[in-house]
Write an enzyme that holds these catalytic residues in place. Structure first.
Site, PDB file in Angstrom:
ATOM      1  N   ASP A   1      47.125  -7.888  22.007  1.00 24.19           N
ATOM      2  CA  ASP A   1      46.871  -7.614  20.878  1.00 24.19           C
ATOM      3  C   ASP A   1      48.096  -7.956  20.089  1.00 24.19           C
ATOM      4  O   ASP A   1      49.061  -7.361  19.911  1.00 24.19           O
ATOM      5  CB  ASP A   1      46.425  -6.241  20.488  1.00 24.19           C
ATOM      6  CG  ASP A   1      45.256  -5.947  21.189  1.00 24.19           C
ATOM      7  OD1 ASP A   1      44.366  -6.819  21.380  1.00 24.19           O
ATOM      8  OD2 ASP A   1      44.944  -4.747  21.727  1.00 24.19           O
ATOM      9  N   THR A   2      48.077  -9.051  19.240  1.00 26.14           N
ATOM     10  CA  THR A   2      49.451  -9.749  18.855  1.00 26.14           C
ATOM     11  C   THR A   2      49.931  -8.831  17.473  1.00 26.14           C
ATOM     12  O   THR A   2      51.033  -8.926  17.147  1.00 26.14           O
ATOM     13  CB  THR A   2      49.242 -10.932  18.532  1.00 26.14           C
ATOM     14  OG1 THR A   2      48.396 -11.408  17.498  1.00 26.14           O
ATOM     15  CG2 THR A   2      49.027 -11.905  19.844  1.00 26.14           C
ATOM     16  N   CYS A   3      48.868  -8.357  17.014  1.00 26.10           N
ATOM     17  CA  CYS A   3      49.310  -7.414  15.890  1.00 26.10           C
ATOM     18  C   CYS A   3      50.000  -6.172  15.893  1.00 26.10           C
ATOM     19  O   CYS A   3      50.913  -5.926  15.244  1.00 26.10           O
ATOM     20  CB  CYS A   3      48.036  -7.142  14.788  1.00 26.10           C
ATOM     21  SG  CYS A   3      47.314  -8.821  14.445  1.00 26.10           S
ATOM     22  N   THR A   4      49.600  -5.580  17.048  1.00 28.17           N
ATOM     23  CA  THR A   4      50.088  -4.261  17.184  1.00 28.17           C
ATOM     24  C   THR A   4      51.595  -4.177  17.607  1.00 28.17           C
ATOM     25  O   THR A   4      52.633  -3.366  17.054  1.00 28.17           O
ATOM     26  CB  THR A   4      49.389  -3.555  18.548  1.00 28.17           C
ATOM     27  OG1 THR A   4      47.966  -3.578  17.919  1.00 28.17           O
ATOM     28  CG2 THR A   4      49.804  -2.031  18.544  1.00 28.17           C
TER      29      THR A   4
END
EC number: 2.3.2.26
Length: 334
Positions: A299-302
């Protein structure tokens, strides 16, 4: 909203950022699309944004046609077409925009170019190492290594050198004792003066969001964001410090060593969209968790990296990790 195709990053960035409605002050969202305009499955909570900024800065270095020299030591190149299109100011703005919004500044400027921006064009001596043309560099080295007045004069007879000296108003100056001074003048012409008007445009672009002012107020702190000088090595220790580990269950596993095909930068890009830690950080904690899936996901956003625990050997785990990271074009999709 900025829509961009990975195959035409430079063209898409130029089109979007060149619109009259674009303001570098505004917050923005990013959506990657394919050639047919279909969106990748990624909600922009910073992962796609980091990816875009990394790719945009890389494209500015490689595709703007305003730089020349080795990929990590670039000087400005006098390109009339690029100047008419306003690309010198545009690229300066893009680098400032990226840095201010959490992306990279672009660690590819030559030290001479950076010193000219940070201290002024005449404050720091230009570096011979930053001359990208090997033939011209060899000519300058011969002048510098001259052992006598005769050898010195002969080396100054080169047509290219004579033209540079003429442009600097030094067509008659042939004093051996001033050899070092003349070499410095030649270097300044090649690396600074010959592109001064282009340099001023590039500099104006970097004024965006106060970035140039910050550079000039803290030149050595910003050096590592724009050049390869003073850059902290991105090694396993720094990588490990970025992540907190949420263990799936108690227990211990035997540790193994071995070279991986994927670099640390590629691993970080898989997890976060950035191939090095951004100067402003990720804005949140990063985690490693564990999953019973076969392939790793992220999950690249976290950002969060989900590691598979189903493989019974480290070699198989390493093979799966290399395959997934090297063949994953976007955001945790192996």
């Amino acid at each position: 909203m900025i829509e961009v195709r990975r195959s035409t990053v430079w063209e898409d960035v130029c089109a979007k950022l060149g619109q009259k409605s674009f303001s570098p002050n505004n917050r923005f969202l990013v959506k990657f699309v394919n050639k047919e305009g279909e969106s990748e499955e990624a909600v922009d909570l910073n992962g796609p944004k980091r990816e875009l900024l990394r790719l945009a800065v890389k494209a500015a270095n490689e595709n703007s046609n305003i730089f020349f020299g080795p990929p990590g030591c670039r000087s400005l190149f006098a390109n009339t077409t690029a100047r008419k299109r306003g690309l010198y100011r545009f690229v300066g703005m893009l680098l400032a925009w990226s840095l201010a919004h959490g992306g990279p500044g672009g660690k590819f400027l030559s030290p001479t170019l950076y010193d000219s921006l940070a201290y002024g064009p005449c404050e720091k001596p230009p570096r011979l190492e930053d001359v990208a043309d090997p033939d011209l560099k060899e000519k300058i080295i011969k002048i510098y290594n001259s052992k006598s007045q005769e050898e010195f004069e002969n080396n100054l007879e080169d047509e290219e050198i004579k033209w540079i000296l003429y442009a600097q108003g030094l067509a008659i100056l042939r004093v051996f004792e001033k050899k070092d001074e003349i070499v410095g003048i030649i270097l300044r012409h090649v690396l600074v003066d010959s592109t001064r008007s282009h340099f001023e445009e590039f500099k104006k672009g970097l004024e965006t969001l106060g970035v140039l002012k910050a550079i000039q107020a803290n030149p050595e702190q910003f050096r590592k964001e724009f050049t390869h000088q003073n850059v902290d090595a991105f090694d396993a220790k720094r990588m490990q410090a970025l992540f907190e580990i949420n263990y799936f269950e108690r227990g211990s596993n035997e540790r193994h060593d071995g070279d991986a095909k994927a670099t640390l930068g590629e691993v970080l890009s898989f997890v976060t969209g950035a191939d090095v830690p951004p100067p402003l950080g990720f804005g949140c904690s990063s985690f490693i968790t564990f999953t019973d899936r076969t392939l790793p996901t992220a999950d690249t956003c976290t950002p969060v990296l989900h590691l598979p625990t189903v493989h019974r050997s480290y070699d198989k785990f390493k093979e799966i990790m290399d395959f997934s990271i090297l063949n994953s074009p976007y955001f945790g999709h192996p």
